[in-house]
Design a protein around this motif. Structure first.
Motif, PDB file in Angstrom:
ATOM      1  N   GLY A   1       0.833  -1.205   0.000  1.00 39.57           N
ATOM      2  CA  GLY A   1       0.000   0.000   0.000  1.00 39.57           C
ATOM      3  C   GLY A   1       0.863   1.248   0.000  1.00 39.57           C
ATOM      4  O   GLY A   1       1.799   1.359   0.790  1.00 39.57           O
ATOM      5  N   PHE A   2       0.561   2.168  -0.914  1.00 39.68           N
ATOM      6  CA  PHE A   2       1.291   3.448  -1.018  1.00 39.68           C
ATOM      7  C   PHE A   2       0.301   4.546  -0.628  1.00 39.68           C
ATOM      8  O   PHE A   2      -0.632   4.847  -1.372  1.00 39.68           O
ATOM      9  CB  PHE A   2       1.794   3.640  -2.446  1.00 39.68           C
ATOM     10  N   VAL A   3       0.481   5.128   0.550  1.00 38.22           N
ATOM     11  CA  VAL A   3      -0.441   6.139   1.088  1.00 38.22           C
ATOM     12  C   VAL A   3       0.251   7.494   1.056  1.00 38.22           C
ATOM     13  O   VAL A   3       1.333   7.662   1.613  1.00 38.22           O
ATOM     14  CB  VAL A   3      -0.847   5.803   2.539  1.00 38.22           C
ATOM     15  N   SER A   4      -0.371   8.477   0.406  1.00 40.34           N
ATOM     16  CA  SER A   4       0.245   9.797   0.305  1.00 40.34           C
ATOM     17  C   SER A   4      -0.737  10.883   0.723  1.00 40.34           C
ATOM     18  O   SER A   4      -1.946  10.683   0.742  1.00 40.34           O
ATOM     19  CB  SER A   4       0.717  10.062  -1.132  1.00 40.34           C
TER      20      SER A   4
ATOM     21  N   ILE B   1       3.955   1.964   2.362  1.00 35.84           N
ATOM     22  CA  ILE B   1       4.833   3.125   2.184  1.00 35.84           C
ATOM     23  C   ILE B   1       3.978   4.347   2.475  1.00 35.84           C
ATOM     24  O   ILE B   1       2.930   4.543   1.855  1.00 35.84           O
ATOM     25  CB  ILE B   1       5.401   3.199   0.758  1.00 35.84           C
ATOM     26  N   TYR B   2       4.410   5.144   3.446  1.00 29.56           N
ATOM     27  CA  TYR B   2       3.666   6.343   3.841  1.00 29.56           C
ATOM     28  C   TYR B   2       4.455   7.543   3.323  1.00 29.56           C
ATOM     29  O   TYR B   2       5.514   7.875   3.837  1.00 29.56           O
ATOM     30  CB  TYR B   2       3.534   6.389   5.365  1.00 29.56           C
ATOM     31  N   ALA B   3       3.949   8.175   2.265  1.00 28.34           N
ATOM     32  CA  ALA B   3       4.692   9.217   1.560  1.00 28.34           C
ATOM     33  C   ALA B   3       4.166  10.602   1.898  1.00 28.34           C
ATOM     34  O   ALA B   3       2.953  10.812   1.978  1.00 28.34           O
ATOM     35  CB  ALA B   3       4.617   8.975   0.049  1.00 28.34           C
ATOM     36  N   ARG B   4       5.081  11.547   2.080  1.00 31.77           N
ATOM     37  CA  ARG B   4       4.724  12.922   2.392  1.00 31.77           C
ATOM     38  C   ARG B   4       5.096  13.844   1.233  1.00 31.77           C
ATOM     39  O   ARG B   4       5.955  13.512   0.408  1.00 31.77           O
ATOM     40  CB  ARG B   4       5.425  13.405   3.666  1.00 31.77           C
ATOM     41  N   MET B   5       4.435  14.994   1.174  1.00 32.51           N
ATOM     42  CA  MET B   5       4.784  15.986   0.172  1.00 32.51           C
ATOM     43  C   MET B   5       5.917  16.842   0.716  1.00 32.51           C
ATOM     44  O   MET B   5       5.732  17.576   1.688  1.00 32.51           O
ATOM     45  CB  MET B   5       3.592  16.881  -0.175  1.00 32.51           C
ATOM     46  N   PHE B   6       7.080  16.725   0.121  1.00 34.74           N
ATOM     47  CA  PHE B   6       8.299  17.403   0.552  1.00 34.74           C
ATOM     48  C   PHE B   6       8.746  16.831   1.901  1.00 34.74           C
ATOM     49  O   PHE B   6       7.974  16.203   2.611  1.00 34.74           O
ATOM     50  CB  PHE B   6       8.120  18.927   0.644  1.00 34.74           C
ATOM     51  N   ASN B   7       9.973  17.044   2.224  1.00 36.68           N
ATOM     52  CA  ASN B   7      10.543  16.537   3.464  1.00 36.68           C
ATOM     53  C   ASN B   7       9.925  17.272   4.647  1.00 36.68           C
ATOM     54  O   ASN B   7      10.010  18.486   4.747  1.00 36.68           O
ATOM     55  CB  ASN B   7      12.059  16.737   3.435  1.00 36.68           C
ATOM     56  N   GLN B   8       9.316  16.527   5.558  1.00 36.43           N
ATOM     57  CA  GLN B   8       8.717  17.142   6.737  1.00 36.43           C
ATOM     58  C   GLN B   8       8.702  16.157   7.891  1.00 36.43           C
ATOM     59  O   GLN B   8       8.719  14.940   7.692  1.00 36.43           O
ATOM     60  CB  GLN B   8       7.279  17.591   6.446  1.00 36.43           C
ATOM     61  N   ARG B   9       8.708  16.689   9.090  1.00 31.91           N
ATOM     62  CA  ARG B   9       8.554  15.843  10.273  1.00 31.91           C
ATOM     63  C   ARG B   9       7.086  15.462  10.383  1.00 31.91           C
ATOM     64  O   ARG B   9       6.198  16.280  10.146  1.00 31.91           O
ATOM     65  CB  ARG B   9       9.019  16.570  11.534  1.00 31.91           C
ATOM     66  N   THR B  10       6.838  14.211  10.738  1.00 33.25           N
ATOM     67  CA  THR B  10       5.459  13.741  10.780  1.00 33.25           C
ATOM     68  C   THR B  10       5.328  12.618  11.798  1.00 33.25           C
ATOM     69  O   THR B  10       6.319  12.009  12.188  1.00 33.25           O
ATOM     70  CB  THR B  10       5.020  13.232   9.387  1.00 33.25           C
ATOM     71  N   THR B  11       4.128  12.376  12.212  1.00 29.76           N
ATOM     72  CA  THR B  11       3.831  11.238  13.074  1.00 29.76           C
ATOM     73  C   THR B  11       3.057  10.217  12.254  1.00 29.76           C
ATOM     74  O   THR B  11       1.971  10.505  11.755  1.00 29.76           O
ATOM     75  CB  THR B  11       2.999  11.658  14.298  1.00 29.76           C
ATOM     76  N   VAL B  12       3.633   9.054  12.095  1.00 23.44           N
ATOM     77  CA  VAL B  12       2.992   8.010  11.300  1.00 23.44           C
ATOM     78  C   VAL B  12       1.744   7.516  12.031  1.00 23.44           C
ATOM     79  O   VAL B  12       1.787   7.253  13.231  1.00 23.44           O
ATOM     80  CB  VAL B  12       3.971   6.843  11.067  1.00 23.44           C
ATOM     81  N   PRO B  13       0.605   7.404  11.340  1.00 24.08           N
ATOM     82  CA  PRO B  13      -0.636   6.951  11.984  1.00 24.08           C
ATOM     83  C   PRO B  13      -0.482   5.593  12.673  1.00 24.08           C
ATOM     84  O   PRO B  13       0.159   4.684  12.139  1.00 24.08           O
ATOM     85  CB  PRO B  13      -1.626   6.862  10.816  1.00 24.08           C
TER      86      PRO B  13
END
Length: 346
Positions: free
Chosen positions: A65-68, A123-135
């Motif tokens: 799964g590719f989640v963006s 794969i949990y993809a973000r728009m641009f490099n950013q700090r995030t908390t994975v669900p």
């Protein structure tokens, strides 16, 4: 349809040996020459695995799964997804992609749907490099964060080496003889990339014996406000070199220079980031830029995810890439970016 039994009979080995080889579990169990013969025979006979039968047998579907969030609507999405898909194909997997538009409720719905399809990991993809908390809903399965850093450190990730981008771009301007170098950054959102690239810019200046000057650092959004900020920088500080957060912001340097009778690549030098196709084909002279390895990051993310799913390092012939892939042993991988030299530096 060719069966494993037919391949076993043709090669003179057991069905279990054929199964080990065709399911890529032969390392250390089957002699290399025997494995090679099995693969060659399978190819000659046109063998195609039955994914449904394999999933029932192994409890794995070979689906990722590719989640963006906003990836699918950005110009960089194609390379990220292409890299992920190429790696998946080479490893015998396929990818289902969903876009959440940054909406939490929609994200949870899409994650739940992908689980119903029996994906082996995410794969949990973000728009641009950013700090995030994975669900939390992803953590029941192997997960890799693409183009972001997990605040909790629980999930492996890959991001560009942002400080190296700023350092190498600025170093290139210094090597070209620039000494009054400006940084045109981003002010429209809190990019992790902006602080990293700014830090690399400052480090290169310090190593060259130059003082960092806050007056040479500006943040911009887009359109007329950006043109005003860059124009004021030209008039107040007269930079001879510009390191820009991305290629889009480099356009404002080109425009401001033209309005002042200056020629990029002769009177001033400019380096951008992205190697964005539109700007690469539009700006004249062509823009020197740091290539962001979106394809390579997508490829690495899939390799890393499959290594977690299968609990082994995938055996695969790596493609030729502009930037070398980091080691799969890395938990928080940083990928180096390549300077694409063109005509915008004196």
């Amino acid at each position: 349809m060719t069966t494993m039994k037919e391949i076993a009979e043709r090669t003179g080995v057991s069905i279990s040996t054929v199964s080990l080889v065709l399911n890529k579990r032969d390392a250390g169990r089957v002699k290399p020459q025997v494995a090679a013969k099995v693969r060659e025979t399978a190819t000659q006979l046109g063998y195609r695995p039955n994914p449904l039968a394999r999933s029932l047998r192994t409890s794995k579907t070979s689906i990722l799964g590719f989640v963006s969030d906003e990836i699918a609507t950005t110009p960089y999405a194609g390379r990220l997804i292409l890299g992920a898909q190429d790696a998946a194909r080479a490893l015998g997997y396929m990818i289902l992609t969903v876009n959440t538009n940054g909406e939490t409720d929609l994200e949870e719905h899409e994650i739940s749907t992908l689980k119903q399809y029996g994906v082996d990991g995410f794969i949990y993809a973000r728009m641009f490099n950013q700090r995030t908390t994975v669900p939390e809903s992803l953590l029941s399965l192997p997960t890799v964060l693409l183009d972001g850093t997990d605040d909790t450190g629980r999930v492996p990730s890959i991001i560009p080496d942002e400080e190296a981008i700023g350092y190498e771009a600025t170093r290139h301007l210094l090597d070209a003889g620039c000494r009054n170098i400006a940084y045109v950054g981003a002010s429209d959102r809190a990019y992790a990339a902006d602080s990293g690239r700014r830090a690399g810019y400052r480090r290169a200046l310090r190593e060259a014996g130059l003082e960092t000057d806050a007056g040479l650092e500006v943040g911009t959004t887009f359109n007329q406000p950006a043109l005003d900020v860059v124009g004021d920088l030209f008039d107040a500080r007269h930079p001879d070199g510009f390191f820009c957060f991305n290629d889009a912001r480099a356009w404002y340097v080109y425009e401001s220079a033209a309005r002042r009778g200056l020629t990029v690549g002769r009177d001033i030098s400019v380096v951008g980031v992205d190697n964005h196709r539109i700007f690469a084909e539009t700006l004249a002279p062509r823009l020197t830029t740091m290539d962001l390895p979106h394809y390579e990051m997508g490829y690495w993310a899939t390799l890393k995810l499959v290594s977690l799913i299968e609990r082994r390092t995938p055996r695969i012939d790596l493609p030729h890439t502009t930037s070398p892939l980091p080691s799969l042993d890395d938990h928080d991988a940083r990928i180096r970016c390549t300077l694409i030299r063109k005509e915008s530096v004196v």
